[in-house]
Design a protein around this motif. Sequence first.
Motif, mmCIF file in Angstrom:
data_model
loop_
_atom_site.group_PDB
_atom_site.id
_atom_site.type_symbol
_atom_site.label_atom_id
_atom_site.label_comp_id
_atom_site.label_asym_id
_atom_site.label_seq_id
_atom_site.Cartn_x
_atom_site.Cartn_y
_atom_site.Cartn_z
ATOM 1 N N LYS A 205 -14.373 2.762 -3.543
ATOM 2 C CA LYS A 205 -13.907 2.447 -2.187
ATOM 3 C C LYS A 205 -12.546 1.757 -2.192
ATOM 4 O O LYS A 205 -12.025 1.420 -1.150
ATOM 5 C CB LYS A 205 -14.930 1.494 -1.534
ATOM 6 N N MET A 206 -11.991 1.520 -3.400
ATOM 7 C CA MET A 206 -10.771 0.715 -3.433
ATOM 8 C C MET A 206 -9.544 1.517 -3.852
ATOM 9 O O MET A 206 -9.606 2.278 -4.809
ATOM 10 C CB MET A 206 -10.953 -0.440 -4.409
ATOM 11 N N TYR A 207 -8.465 1.316 -3.146
ATOM 12 C CA TYR A 207 -7.196 1.887 -3.599
ATOM 13 C C TYR A 207 -6.217 0.754 -3.831
ATOM 14 O O TYR A 207 -6.166 -0.214 -3.076
ATOM 15 C CB TYR A 207 -6.652 2.925 -2.605
ATOM 16 N N SER A 208 -5.458 0.845 -4.913
ATOM 17 C CA SER A 208 -4.516 -0.204 -5.302
ATOM 18 C C SER A 208 -3.144 0.409 -5.498
ATOM 19 O O SER A 208 -2.947 1.195 -6.435
ATOM 20 C CB SER A 208 -4.932 -0.829 -6.641
ATOM 21 N N LEU A 209 -2.237 0.084 -4.606
ATOM 22 C CA LEU A 209 -0.837 0.452 -4.802
ATOM 23 C C LEU A 209 0.018 -0.457 -3.933
ATOM 24 O O LEU A 209 -0.500 -1.083 -3.002
ATOM 25 C CB LEU A 209 -0.577 1.939 -4.528
ATOM 26 N N ASN A 210 1.282 -0.573 -4.277
ATOM 27 C CA ASN A 210 2.168 -1.466 -3.540
ATOM 28 C C ASN A 210 2.625 -0.777 -2.255
ATOM 29 O O ASN A 210 3.605 -0.030 -2.247
ATOM 30 C CB ASN A 210 3.365 -1.851 -4.417
ATOM 31 N N GLU A 211 1.885 -1.044 -1.175
ATOM 32 C CA GLU A 211 2.150 -0.346 0.089
ATOM 33 C C GLU A 211 3.498 -0.708 0.694
ATOM 34 O O GLU A 211 3.994 -0.011 1.575
ATOM 35 C CB GLU A 211 1.033 -0.634 1.097
ATOM 36 N N ARG A 242 -6.775 -3.127 -2.284
ATOM 37 C CA ARG A 242 -6.753 -4.293 -3.183
ATOM 38 C C ARG A 242 -5.601 -4.121 -4.176
ATOM 39 O O ARG A 242 -5.637 -3.206 -4.996
ATOM 40 C CB ARG A 242 -8.067 -4.384 -3.986
ATOM 41 N N TYR A 243 -4.600 -4.976 -4.096
ATOM 42 C CA TYR A 243 -3.477 -4.863 -5.032
ATOM 43 C C TYR A 243 -3.074 -6.242 -5.516
ATOM 44 O O TYR A 243 -2.596 -7.070 -4.737
ATOM 45 C CB TYR A 243 -2.281 -4.168 -4.351
ATOM 46 N N ILE A 244 -3.296 -6.474 -6.795
ATOM 47 C CA ILE A 244 -3.001 -7.786 -7.368
ATOM 48 C C ILE A 244 -1.544 -7.870 -7.826
ATOM 49 O O ILE A 244 -0.905 -8.905 -7.733
ATOM 50 C CB ILE A 244 -3.958 -8.080 -8.553
ATOM 51 N N GLY A 245 -1.046 -6.734 -8.344
ATOM 52 C CA GLY A 245 0.307 -6.745 -8.914
ATOM 53 C C GLY A 245 0.289 -7.028 -10.399
ATOM 54 O O GLY A 245 1.333 -7.234 -11.018
#
Length: 346
Positions: A205-211, A242-245
């Motif tokens: 359910k999670m996508y992580s990218l620098n929007e 969810r994007y932590i970096g």
Amino acid sequence: MTNVMTLGQFIIERQAEFPYAKGELSRLLRDIGIAAKIVNREVNKAGLVDILGEAGTMNVQGEAVKKLDVYANEQFISALKSGGECCLIASEENEDVIQIDGEVSRNARYVVAIDPLDGSSNIDVNVAVGTIFSIYRRKTESGPCTKIDVLQKGTEQVAAGYIIYGSSTMLVYTTGHGVNGFTLDPSIGEFCFSHPNMVFPKTGKMYSLNEGNYVHFPEGVKKYLKYCQAEDKETNRPYTSRYIGSMVADIHRNMIKGGIFIYPTTASSPKGKLRLVYECNPLAFIVEQAGGRATNGFKRIMDLQVNEVHQRTPIFIGSEEMVKKAEEFMKEFSPELKEVLEAVEA
Ligand code: AHM
Ligand code: MG
């Protein structure tokens, strides 16, 4: 007596699985584990910078305070040099490869590519950072190792792993026989076997990218992002962002919960931002070993031709079904990028 198994015990127990096992790879992994504990100790003190002194200044003992990424780099290099199993290191921190040709490393057969402290901009704000490493057998038969020895496809890796310095510190690695995770117990100073046979959920359910880079994304990524955000009960959408970096932390979380991490090409990074040799290939090896998928949007990361130590690539990595879906969008809406990326390989 407890039934805790330490990283050291586990490595010895699994030694027979290693190709050409003579104990060297076991020792190499052990050396990396020791350096990781030293780096962990310093990372945990990062908040004390005002007390211990800023990087570039002298601390109270009159020693120069180093930036943590420089410190981590030195620790791993020193552990690999003195361990005697590694003949060449490629590090994100060093423009050139580091040859190890001392007496102790005369017969060393392994090459290590490493990002000693990934996501280092997160240190100042007490957010998880990581170390990523990749191990190859040297390609050249004799003489000192050269850059050629590290310019190998990801499929040639014999082991890869990461350390995540998070709310707890973990070391996760593969030698091509699944993925296992170890959590550092600070009270005994040992990585303890805590996550056997880690498996990447097929979907999530999670996508992580620098929007924040949205306007500079390829059309395929823009359209995939809109797909992630659209409502559809059957496929559990909208997904969660969810994007932590810190790539290690984002991928570690997705491996446990299910999800996709994307760092595409952007206007400012037309070949992608992340590095193939010491960031993308090792994480691709781990993720594939856990049943996930890693591509550049068109081609498997581990099959990419490696021409440069610091070569960059876009990456789509995570739950198999999610990565495949993103690839469908790339094929339909950004087909022109395929040739551009093939040219980087040529
Ligand atoms: P670094 O090696 O300079 O730390 O950069 C790598 C990091 C990754 O961990 C992370 O996913 C990405 O850079 C974040 O970049 P951005 O700030 O452009 O989103
Ligand atoms: Mg990095």
